[in-house]
Design an enzyme around this catalytic site. Sequence first.
Site, PDB file in Angstrom:
ATOM      1  CB  SER A   1       2.507 -16.523 -17.099  1.00  0.00           C
ATOM      2  OG  SER A   1       1.933 -15.413 -17.774  1.00  0.00           O
ATOM      3  CE  LYS A   2       9.949 -12.922 -19.282  1.00  0.00           C
ATOM      4  NZ  LYS A   2       9.223 -11.797 -19.797  1.00  0.00           N
TER       5      LYS A   2
END
Length: 508
Positions: free
Chosen positions: A265-266
């Site tokens: 994920s970011k």
Amino acid sequence: MAKKVRVRFAPSPTGGLHLGGVRTVLYNYLFARQQGGDFVLRIEDTDQSRFVPGAEEYIINCLTWCGLKPDEGPHVGGEYGPYRQSERKSIYRQYAEHLVQTGHAYYAFDRPEELESMRERFKTPENPSPQYDHKVRLEMRNSCSLTFEETETLLEDGVPHVIRIRMPENETVSFTDMIRGEVSFHTGLVDDKVLLKADGMPTYHLAVVVDDYLMKITHAFRGEEWLPSAPVHVLLWKYLGWESDMPQWAHLPLILKPDGNGKLSKRDGDRLGFPVFAMNWKDPKTNDLTTGFRELGFLPEAFVNLLAMLGWNDGTAQELFTLEELVEKFSIDRVHKGGAKFDYEKAKWFNHEWIKKLPVAHYRDQVKTILESKGIVITDEAFLDKALHMVKDRCTLLTDFYEQSKFLFETPQQLDLEAVKPKWNADKKAFFEAAASAMMASADWKGADQEAAFKALATEKNIKPGELMMPLRIMLVGGKFGPGVFDIAELIGKEETVKRIHAALQQL
RNA sequence: GCCGCGUUCGUCUAAGGGUUAGGACACCACCCUUUCACGGUGGUGAUACGGGUUCGAAUCCCGUACGCGGUACCA
């Protein structure tokens, strides 16, 4: 005659374009190009609450940067438009209604609070998340539990409602995934997914089937996270009477975070210090800027290459591929089933290889922009090319060119004198004064000649040449790094070289 | 919980019944380099576990464990 291959990438415009998204695009693109097919971009913006302005344009820019241009899409048009689901809103309802008519779907009038209380009611330690399925269907407020008249009245009164698929109680749905082979599910364990929302928008489940059909999609690549809802989609293709046109599915493995497991994920990127988005993304709400691979100094060739290798290889030891080679060699049978952890060190290695491999002219303009943004004034393009060529082997990212080459463009201000001082003495000072004078007097200016003369003078003055090389480097470069000193001297020229020696002597 | 999918060096992977289990990144050492890199040579390092099937299993089958994904009027 075989149908023309058509694939699509269908992102929802909710933010930056993630590594995994780009890889999905890439596999779609490679397959389409290889098969002589079409590559469609479709924007899945059916959730108004998650819509982010600018995200669509950003996605298109990312695809352009990567060289993965769609043949059809909202920005280029095509004969199967419109390509934004929000603009196709009016076409979905009829299919949902048709499903109601044929008994494969039903109206549901339950309000959010009612759904919530149902979940609370059926929640047990063994079943922490009860589903809206055949087991509770009759206890809810929908056209299965209500009489025909009651349903009609509610509809006529405009009571908000959704349309849900009626999942069969006891069937097995199976299909052949191009990557995983035969996969099957028991329908009784899948919930009655909402097909059409109260606002009239379709959910992903209805929209993906209707649009893939209408857009004549033949092969559907998507992330593995969609596998559990695949039976819903397969059933929809069947119930809508389009079974023979159903695309072949390929559920791609996930890209995992480097530490531990789980989908990348970011946040992982922020936490571990590497990019996750293809390009810079500025959240219009918070104004937060997330750095992308492009701005960090990645070449699109490297970015595409490293993504291709995350879950696929051609069976040989080759790791460096151009997009054209990938188009030629890509094969779905060699795509892995298991997820791959993202390794930023390896990603940088790919970029380094591409910087070394590509001619300087290929990325000159980008580097020029980077250098100029740091205040370096570039007037001579030929000089720029020579400078870049001289240092490219030691640059992993395009942004490294600044530190690695700035001394070629401007006189270093900070000299690492500590590297010189301990062994510095009057003899050396005298030597450099003599050397500078000799340089000034030389008629032509070749690095090799100057090196020979420099060493000869050192021997004459009884100083080991090796003791003078580092001081010279510090004078010209400012630090203990960089290409051969005399190559640098040749490039920056006689006057500049002598000027730097004199300037340094002042400080020693 | 339930359902689905997965599992070879730290990481990406090759090997589809017979290999000293191969390569790449990273790491370490040496060489090259009167700098830093590049480059070269070598090294450390893996078949999750247990049962089968077989003369022979990383590979086929069955369990177990572990991981992930899903279980929304999000995609």
